[in-house]
Design a protein around this motif. Sequence first.
Motif, PDB file in Angstrom:
ATOM      1  N   PHE A  98      35.878 -88.757 -19.034  1.00 42.49           N
ATOM      2  CA  PHE A  98      35.114 -87.532 -19.298  1.00 42.49           C
ATOM      3  C   PHE A  98      34.214 -87.723 -20.523  1.00 42.49           C
ATOM      4  O   PHE A  98      33.025 -87.385 -20.496  1.00 42.49           O
ATOM      5  CB  PHE A  98      36.079 -86.365 -19.519  1.00 42.49           C
ATOM      6  CG  PHE A  98      35.402 -85.050 -19.792  1.00 42.49           C
ATOM      7  CD1 PHE A  98      34.979 -84.249 -18.745  1.00 42.49           C
ATOM      8  CD2 PHE A  98      35.189 -84.609 -21.089  1.00 42.49           C
ATOM      9  CE1 PHE A  98      34.350 -83.032 -18.988  1.00 42.49           C
ATOM     10  CE2 PHE A  98      34.566 -83.403 -21.339  1.00 42.49           C
ATOM     11  CZ  PHE A  98      34.149 -82.609 -20.288  1.00 42.49           C
ATOM     12  N   SER A 120      26.506 -81.912 -14.548  1.00 41.52           N
ATOM     13  CA  SER A 120      27.577 -81.051 -14.042  1.00 41.52           C
ATOM     14  C   SER A 120      26.974 -79.801 -13.434  1.00 41.52           C
ATOM     15  O   SER A 120      25.759 -79.568 -13.527  1.00 41.52           O
ATOM     16  CB  SER A 120      28.536 -80.659 -15.176  1.00 41.52           C
ATOM     17  OG  SER A 120      27.895 -79.799 -16.100  1.00 41.52           O
ATOM     18  N   SER A 167      37.490 -75.199 -14.472  1.00 38.95           N
ATOM     19  CA  SER A 167      37.189 -76.400 -15.248  1.00 38.95           C
ATOM     20  C   SER A 167      36.217 -77.321 -14.532  1.00 38.95           C
ATOM     21  O   SER A 167      35.483 -78.087 -15.179  1.00 38.95           O
ATOM     22  CB  SER A 167      38.481 -77.153 -15.573  1.00 38.95           C
ATOM     23  OG  SER A 167      39.201 -77.462 -14.399  1.00 38.95           O
ATOM     24  N   PHE A 223      32.915 -80.315 -15.508  1.00 43.34           N
ATOM     25  CA  PHE A 223      33.159 -81.732 -15.273  1.00 43.34           C
ATOM     26  C   PHE A 223      31.861 -82.416 -14.842  1.00 43.34           C
ATOM     27  O   PHE A 223      31.183 -81.938 -13.917  1.00 43.34           O
ATOM     28  CB  PHE A 223      34.200 -81.934 -14.175  1.00 43.34           C
ATOM     29  CG  PHE A 223      35.607 -81.619 -14.583  1.00 43.34           C
ATOM     30  CD1 PHE A 223      35.944 -81.424 -15.914  1.00 43.34           C
ATOM     31  CD2 PHE A 223      36.611 -81.531 -13.634  1.00 43.34           C
ATOM     32  CE1 PHE A 223      37.248 -81.131 -16.288  1.00 43.34           C
ATOM     33  CE2 PHE A 223      37.916 -81.244 -13.994  1.00 43.34           C
ATOM     34  CZ  PHE A 223      38.239 -81.035 -15.323  1.00 43.34           C
ATOM     35  N   VAL A 267      33.136 -87.584 -13.135  1.00 43.35           N
ATOM     36  CA  VAL A 267      34.549 -87.237 -13.337  1.00 43.35           C
ATOM     37  C   VAL A 267      35.135 -86.625 -12.070  1.00 43.35           C
ATOM     38  O   VAL A 267      36.290 -86.896 -11.704  1.00 43.35           O
ATOM     39  CB  VAL A 267      34.706 -86.276 -14.531  1.00 43.35           C
ATOM     40  CG1 VAL A 267      36.121 -85.725 -14.614  1.00 43.35           C
ATOM     41  CG2 VAL A 267      34.352 -86.981 -15.831  1.00 43.35           C
TER      42      VAL A 267
END
Length: 305
Positions: free
Chosen positions: A118, A159, A229, A233, A237
């Motif tokens: 990450f 992301s 979440s 990311f 990831v």
Amino acid sequence: MAVVYGAISAVLLFWHGAWQMLFGDAAALGTDWAWVLGIVFLVLTVRGVLFPVYVRQIKSQRAMQALQPRIREIQERHKDDRETMQKELLELYRTEKANPLMGFLPMLVQIPVFLGLFHVLRHLKPTMPEHMKTLYGWTVTQFDSASSATLFGAPIAASLRSGAQELSLLGADGTTVRIVAALLIVTMIATTYLSSRQMILRTGWAEDPPQRMVQRLMLYGIPFSLLVSGLIFPIGVVIYWVTTNLFSLAQQTWVLRKYPPPTSGTPKATAAARRDGGTPAPARSLAPKVGAKPTTARRGASRGR
């Protein structure tokens, strides 16, 4: 954590170099396959190293399941003396070579790997100063190549929540990034749920209420948390997570066939399995078998008549 970042980078760069020898720098379907496959094989490397630990985890879980009647007996016998209870439980675990903490070890080992990847992918920005690009064993050329790598046109460093400025720096189209990221997040959630469900249905639902609550949290809570979440990311990831889940599904299928869970035919276990969607173990029939010899009591009754 710098050591972890360096180790993750080393494995990722090794596999990228290996695949680059085959594919070169050419992209197909808007995808830089050398970098995407580098992430996939990073997963395979980590899980391959952890495979013996995973087998030990399964064996420990089987041992713990077999010990449940004795554990409940100790807990009931010393329910008013926790110190004695803990001593007897520890002695039981030692003599039977069962470790209740073994189930968490593979997960604990993977957390630094996940956080390391990450960090490394979040670090991939074209505007990064040159002295920052060469951190963790990268060259400037490798850094620039990775920062522009894409999956179906979406940068692996972007992301779902990437803003317009970040997307502009990455040279990415916002719609493409959102579509690719959203599809990957849905896949990540679905495979996480399936992986947890496979393990629970094959090992059986726990009869102990706190343990059953933990199983429900694993089954529903973690996939739901990924819905939130997953927004932050990086795509790279999410690729890592999806690959990990697919590997887990295949690994669990093989290992659980080799080390099948103990079955229980008790009414309580059967009812619990049915209630939670599991497959109860067949209970022993109480009816006499066809052709079986009559019992002594029945023979006596027949003679009396």
